[in-house]
Write a protein that holds these residues in place. Structure first.
Motif, PDB file in Angstrom:
ATOM      1  N   MET A   1       0.849  -1.178   0.000  1.00  0.00           N
ATOM      2  CA  MET A   1       0.000   0.000   0.000  1.00  0.00           C
ATOM      3  C   MET A   1       0.894   1.241   0.000  1.00  0.00           C
ATOM      4  O   MET A   1       1.972   1.238   0.598  1.00  0.00           O
ATOM      5  N   LYS A   2       0.439   2.281  -0.660  1.00  0.00           N
ATOM      6  CA  LYS A   2       1.246   3.486  -0.851  1.00  0.00           C
ATOM      7  C   LYS A   2       1.763   4.040   0.472  1.00  0.00           C
ATOM      8  O   LYS A   2       2.971   4.316   0.608  1.00  0.00           O
ATOM      9  N   ASN A   3       0.888   4.204   1.449  1.00  0.00           N
ATOM     10  CA  ASN A   3       1.299   4.817   2.715  1.00  0.00           C
ATOM     11  C   ASN A   3       2.348   3.977   3.431  1.00  0.00           C
ATOM     12  O   ASN A   3       3.314   4.514   3.993  1.00  0.00           O
ATOM     13  N   ASP A   4       2.164   2.658   3.402  1.00  0.00           N
ATOM     14  CA  ASP A   4       3.127   1.770   4.077  1.00  0.00           C
ATOM     15  C   ASP A   4       4.500   1.848   3.414  1.00  0.00           C
ATOM     16  O   ASP A   4       5.532   1.888   4.095  1.00  0.00           O
ATOM     17  N   LEU A   5       4.508   1.856   2.078  1.00  0.00           N
ATOM     18  CA  LEU A   5       5.788   1.873   1.368  1.00  0.00           C
ATOM     19  C   LEU A   5       6.487   3.221   1.532  1.00  0.00           C
ATOM     20  O   LEU A   5       7.719   3.279   1.634  1.00  0.00           O
ATOM     21  N   GLN A   6       5.718   4.288   1.561  1.00  0.00           N
ATOM     22  CA  GLN A   6       6.307   5.617   1.784  1.00  0.00           C
ATOM     23  C   GLN A   6       7.027   5.678   3.125  1.00  0.00           C
ATOM     24  O   GLN A   6       8.119   6.250   3.234  1.00  0.00           O
ATOM     25  N   LYS A   7       6.402   5.081   4.144  1.00  0.00           N
ATOM     26  CA  LYS A   7       7.013   5.100   5.473  1.00  0.00           C
ATOM     27  C   LYS A   7       8.330   4.329   5.486  1.00  0.00           C
ATOM     28  O   LYS A   7       9.300   4.749   6.121  1.00  0.00           O
ATOM     29  N   ARG A   8       8.380   3.203   4.794  1.00  0.00           N
ATOM     30  CA  ARG A   8       9.591   2.379   4.812  1.00  0.00           C
ATOM     31  C   ARG A   8      10.714   2.981   3.976  1.00  0.00           C
ATOM     32  O   ARG A   8      11.885   2.877   4.339  1.00  0.00           O
ATOM     33  N   LEU A   9      10.365   3.594   2.847  1.00  0.00           N
ATOM     34  CA  LEU A   9      11.391   4.124   1.942  1.00  0.00           C
ATOM     35  C   LEU A   9      11.731   5.584   2.202  1.00  0.00           C
ATOM     36  O   LEU A   9      12.826   6.042   1.844  1.00  0.00           O
ATOM     37  N   GLY A  10      10.818   6.321   2.800  1.00  0.00           N
ATOM     38  CA  GLY A  10      10.968   7.767   2.896  1.00  0.00           C
ATOM     39  C   GLY A  10      10.235   8.430   1.739  1.00  0.00           C
ATOM     40  O   GLY A  10      10.288   7.938   0.610  1.00  0.00           O
ATOM     41  N   LYS A  11       9.564   9.517   2.021  1.00  0.00           N
ATOM     42  CA  LYS A  11       8.683  10.124   1.020  1.00  0.00           C
ATOM     43  C   LYS A  11       9.449  10.576  -0.222  1.00  0.00           C
ATOM     44  O   LYS A  11       9.016  10.355  -1.359  1.00  0.00           O
ATOM     45  N   LYS A  12      10.611  11.212  -0.051  1.00  0.00           N
ATOM     46  CA  LYS A  12      11.360  11.724  -1.205  1.00  0.00           C
ATOM     47  C   LYS A  12      11.874  10.591  -2.087  1.00  0.00           C
ATOM     48  O   LYS A  12      11.809  10.665  -3.319  1.00  0.00           O
ATOM     49  N   PHE A  13      12.405   9.553  -1.460  1.00  0.00           N
ATOM     50  CA  PHE A  13      12.899   8.398  -2.227  1.00  0.00           C
ATOM     51  C   PHE A  13      11.739   7.771  -2.994  1.00  0.00           C
ATOM     52  O   PHE A  13      11.854   7.470  -4.190  1.00  0.00           O
ATOM     53  N   TYR A  14      10.632   7.578  -2.301  1.00  0.00           N
ATOM     54  CA  TYR A  14       9.454   6.964  -2.922  1.00  0.00           C
ATOM     55  C   TYR A  14       9.000   7.772  -4.129  1.00  0.00           C
ATOM     56  O   TYR A  14       8.775   7.213  -5.216  1.00  0.00           O
ATOM     57  N   GLU A  15       8.856   9.076  -3.958  1.00  0.00           N
ATOM     58  CA  GLU A  15       8.366   9.922  -5.052  1.00  0.00           C
ATOM     59  C   GLU A  15       9.334   9.932  -6.223  1.00  0.00           C
ATOM     60  O   GLU A  15       8.914   9.988  -7.390  1.00  0.00           O
ATOM     61  N   ALA A  16      10.638   9.851  -5.935  1.00  0.00           N
ATOM     62  CA  ALA A  16      11.628   9.812  -7.019  1.00  0.00           C
ATOM     63  C   ALA A  16      11.454   8.549  -7.857  1.00  0.00           C
ATOM     64  O   ALA A  16      11.468   8.599  -9.093  1.00  0.00           O
ATOM     65  N   TYR A  17      11.272   7.412  -7.222  1.00  0.00           N
ATOM     66  CA  TYR A  17      11.142   6.150  -7.959  1.00  0.00           C
ATOM     67  C   TYR A  17       9.798   6.035  -8.672  1.00  0.00           C
ATOM     68  O   TYR A  17       9.687   5.329  -9.679  1.00  0.00           O
ATOM     69  N   ILE A  18       8.789   6.739  -8.169  1.00  0.00           N
ATOM     70  CA  ILE A  18       7.512   6.810  -8.895  1.00  0.00           C
ATOM     71  C   ILE A  18       7.693   7.661 -10.147  1.00  0.00           C
ATOM     72  O   ILE A  18       7.242   7.292 -11.246  1.00  0.00           O
TER      73      ILE A  18
END
Length: 641
Positions: free
Chosen positions: A329-346
Motif C-alpha cells: 500500500m502506498k502509505n506503508d511503502l512511503q514510510k519504509r522508503l521515505g517520502k522523497k525516495f518513494y516519489e523519485a522512484y515513482i
C-alpha cells in the motif's frame, strides 16, 4: 441506455490504449497501441481424449475471435512476464472501439476489459464495471449494467492478469463468470502467466499461449514502431541481437526487445552488452539519467544518492520474492522508503502506482473504498533490486545457504535474481554458483551465472566445450529455464566455433518450421539449424512407451525433420528412438539431399529391438551392422547407439 454504456466504455478504453509507453521513464512518449503493436508467436492448444495435447501455430492475434479457427465461450491466454498479454488486451479494445475491419471484434456488441489486479474485495462484476470502467459522474447504476448485459446478444469479457488477482482463493462473480457459472454464452478471455493458470475452469475452455518475438516479429517491430525504413539500420540492430546470445535470449521477450530498440534509437548508437547484468544496469541508469536531466542542479545530488543508495528497496524487493509481503500500500511503502525516495522512484517509473479497491467492513462507510497499491514496473525490476540484497548477504555470510533464504520457491522461477546477483558482486557469485550446481540441470545454468560474473565467454569456454562434447539434452521434463539455458549454450558454442557432439531431444520435439528452418519444441522454444551439431537424437522416454501412448509419426513430419537435417552444416547422423516410423519413404529431393550430405538416419523402436538405417536410395530401412552401431556409439559416447 446501451448506447450511453458503450460510449462511456469506449472513452475509458481510449485513455488506456493511447497511453502505451515502450520506455516507461519517457512519460512524454506515449503511443497508441495500434501504432506499435506487432504480432509475436501465438499458439492454440488442442486437447483430445486419448491423444497428447498439441500446440498449433496461429497466424495472428486476430484469430482469437475468428470462429472459423477458434470457437469458444471461455479461453485462457497465457504467457511469461513481458510477453504481451496486456498489450494484446489493449489491441483488442482498440479494434472494438474503432470497428477495425480486419478484426472479428467488430461483430461484438459490448466489450468489457477488466484489470483483475484492481479488483481486490470486489465480489460483483457489475460493481467492478461501475467503479473501474464508467466515469464517476455516470448516471448508469449497477442494475442498469446488469440489464444491458443480460439483454445483449453478443458480449465479450477480457479479464487481464489473473496472476495478479488478489482474490484468487475467494468466491466472487468474477470467478463465476470465468468458470462458466454465470454469463454462460458470453465469450470470456482470462490472461495469466504460465505458472498461474487457474485450477478450476470449464472443461471446454480453450488455451492459447504467447511464445515471444522471433526474427520476423523483431523486424516488423523495428519497421513499424520505430518507423525505421532503412534496411541497413534494420540489419544493424538485428545483427547485434543475433551475434550476442545475451541479447538474443533476452530480446525474445517483447517487452525488453521494445525497450532495447527504443533506447538504441534514443541514444542513436547500437548498444551492445556482454551480460544480462550490464544490459539491465544500463536500463536502470537510463531511468535515473532521464529524471536527473529534468531536475534543477540543487536536486541532482539527491537524485544520485537515490540511484546508488537503495538498500531499503532491495530488502523490500527480496521480501516480495520470498512471498512474505505483497502487494504494498502506498502509505506503508512511503514510510519504509521515505517520502522523497518513494516519489523519485515513482517519477522515474521503476515503481508504479495503481488505484485499486478494498472491501471495508465498517458499516458507517461505503462498502468499497479506493486504495493506492504500488508495484514494480515489471517483475525483473523486483529481481534486480532483490539481487543487490542477495549478493550483499551472500558475500558477508560465512554459512551461506540459499535454500534458507528463498523458501518455497523454485530457484529456476527466479533465475534472473541469481544471474544479477553474480554479475553485481563477484565475491558472492562463488557461493551462489556452488549452490546452483547442486540442482538438477544446474550445471548449464551455472555457466550462465559464471558469465555474468566475468562478463566474458573466455573463462567458461572450456566448461562449455566439455558439456558440448558429452552432448546437450533438452527434455520436455526440464523447466523452461533449463531448456532456455541449453539453447543459449548451443548459441554460445555456435558463435565461438565450439563443436557439439550431439543434441538429444527427449520427448520435446513439437514440429519443424520450414519457413525459418528450425525445430519448434513443445515448450515453444526453437532449435536453429545453424547450430553446428554432429548428431541429432529424437527420442521418447521409456515411461511413455510403457504406458502405450501413441508414438506413430507421420511421413510428412519425418520428411520435415529430414529437410531440417539437410540444412544443418555439421550434421552426420539423425537418430530416432522409441517411436514407430513409416516402413518406407517415396523417392524425393529431400532423400537425395540426405545422400549428398552423407547424413545417416537410424531408427530403433524399443530398447530390446534391433537398430535400422535408412537406405536413402530405396527409401526403405535396413538392419544396421553391429560394427556400424559400435562406431556411432563411440562417436556419440552413448550406449543407446
Amino acid at each position: 441506455m446501451k448506447k450511453t454504456f458503450n460510449n462511456q466504455l469506449k472513452e475509458k478504453y481510449k485513455d488506456l490504449y493511447n497511453a502505451v509507453r515502450p520506455i516507461p521513464y519517457l512519460k512524454d512518449r506515449q503511443y497508441c497501441v495500434n501504432t506499435i503493436f506487432v504480432d509475436g508467436g501465438i499458439e492454440l492448444r488442442h486437447d483430445q481424449v486419448g491423444v497428447k495435447s498439441k500446440w498449433e501455430k496461429l497466424n495472428s492475434y486476430t484469430d482469437i475471435f475468428d470462429s472459423r479457427r477458434i470457437e469458444f465461450t471461455r479461453l485462457i491466454l497465457e504467457g511469461e512476464p513481458g510477453y504481451g498479454k496486456s498489450t494484446i488486451a489493449l489491441q483488442l479494445a482498440y479494434d472494438w472501439c474503432n470497428q477495425t475491419q480486419s478484426s472479428h471484434l467488430k461483430d461484438i456488441h459490448i466489450l468489457i476489459l477488466l484489470r483483475l489486479r484492481q479488483l481486490g474485495g470486489v465480489s460483483s462484476i457489475f460493481t467492478a464495471i461501475k467503479k473501474f470502467l464508467l466515469p464517476y459522474d455516470s448516471e448508469l447504476q449497477e442494475v442498469d449494467i446488469k440489464h444491458i448485459l443480460t439483454n445483449t446478444e453478443s458480449v465479450a469479457i477480457i479479464m487481464d492478469g489473473y496472476d495478479e488477482y488478489p482474490d484468487q482463493d475467494k468466491t466472487s462473480e468474477i470467478m463465476k463468470v470465468f468458470q462458466r457459472n454465470m454469463f454462460q454464452t458470453f465469450q470470456v478471455i482470462l490472461t495469466t502467466r504460465v505458472s498461474c493458470v487457474p485450477v478450476k475452469f470449464s472443461p471446454q475452455t480453450k488455451r492459447i499461449r504467447l511464445t515471444g518475438f522471433d526474427d520476423k516479429a523483431q523486424e516488423n517491430y523495428i519497421r513499424k514502431a520505430l518507423a525505421v525504413t532503412d534496411d541497413e539500420n534494420v540489419k544493424k540492430i538485428k545483427f547485434r541481437l543475433q551475434d550476442n546470445p545475451v541479447l538474443s535470449g533476452l530480446c525474445q521477450v517483447p517487452l525488453f526487445f521494445a525497450m532495447y530498440t527504443h533506447m538504441t534509437v534514443e541514444s542513436q548508437v547500437i548498444l551492445n552488452f556482454n551480460s544480462v547484468t550490464s544490459f539491465f544496469q544500463h536500463m536502470v541508469d537510463c531511468f535515473h539519467e532521464h529524471l536527473k536531466n529534468k531536475m534543477d542542479d540543487d536536486n541532482v545530488v539527491e537524485s544520485e544518492l537515490f540511484k546508488n543508495e537503495h538498500q531499503k528497496l532491495d530488502r523490500i524487493a527480496f521480501e516480495a520474492l520470498s512471498g512474505r509481503v505483497r502487494p504494498w500500500m502506498k502509505n506503508d511503502l512511503q514510510k519504509r522508503l521515505g517520502k522523497k525516495f518513494y516519489e523519485a522512484y515513482i517519477r522515474i517509473g521503476i515503481l508504479v502506482e495503481e488505484e485499486t479497491s478494498q472491501l471495508v467492513q465498517n458499516p458507517t462507510s461505503l462498502p468499497i473504498e479506493k486504495k493506492t497499491e504500488v508495484r514494480f514496473y515489471h517483475k525483473l525490476f523486483c529481481e534486480w533490486y532483490a539481487a543487490h540484497f542477495l549478493s550483499r548477504y551472500a558475500s558477508k555470510s560465512l554459512s551461506f545457504r540459499l535454500g534458507n533464504i528463498v523458501k518455497k520457491r523454485n530457484p529456476f522461477d527466479l533465475h534472473y535474481l541469481y544471474r544479477f546477483a553474480c554479475g553485481l558482486n563477484p565475491s558472492a557469485s562463488g557461493k551462489i554458483i556452488k549452490h546452483i550446481k547442486k540442482l538438477k540441470g544446474g550445471d548449464k545454468f551455472a555457466i550462465l551465472c559464471l558469465m555474468e560474473k566475468t562478463g566474458s565467454i573466455q573463462d567458461v569456454k572450456e566448461t562449455i566445450r566439455q558439456l558440448c562434447a558429452e552432448g546437450i539434452i533438452i527434455s520436455n521434463d526440464d523447466s523452461l529455464l533449463l531448456q532456455m539455458s541449453s539453447l543459449q549454450l548451443l548459441e554460445i558454442a555456435a558463435n565461438n566455433n565450439i563443436p557439439i557432439t550431439v543434441v538429444r531431444l527427449q520427448n520435446s520435439l513439437d514440429s519443424v518450421d520450414l519457413s525459418t528452418i528450425s525445430i519448434r519444441l513443445k515448450s515453444h522454444l526453437t532449435l536453429s539449424s545453424r547450430i553446428p551439431m554432429e548428431g541429432l537424437q529424437i527420442s521418447l522416454t521409456t515411461r511413455e512407451i510403457c504406458e502405450e501412448i501413441t508414438t506413430d509419426i507421420s511421413e510428412d513430419e519425418i520428411i520435415a525433420v529430414f529437410e531440417f537435417s539437410t540444412k544443418c552444416p555439421s550434421l552426420k547422423a539423425l537418430w530416432y528412438l522409441g517411436c514407430t516410423l513409416p516402413q518406407r519413404f517415396e523417392s524425393s529431393p529431400t532423400l537425395t539431399a540426405l545422400k549428398s550430405g552423407n547424413i545417416k538416419v537410424f531408427w530403433r523402436r524399443l530398447e530390446d529391438e534391433p537398430t535400422y538405417v535408412l537406405n536413402v536410395q530405396s527409401g526403405s530401412w535396413e538392419l544396421t551392422h553391429e560394427d556400424e552401431c559400435k562406431k556411432w556409439q563411440n562417436i556419440f559416447k552413448d550406449e543407446n547407439y
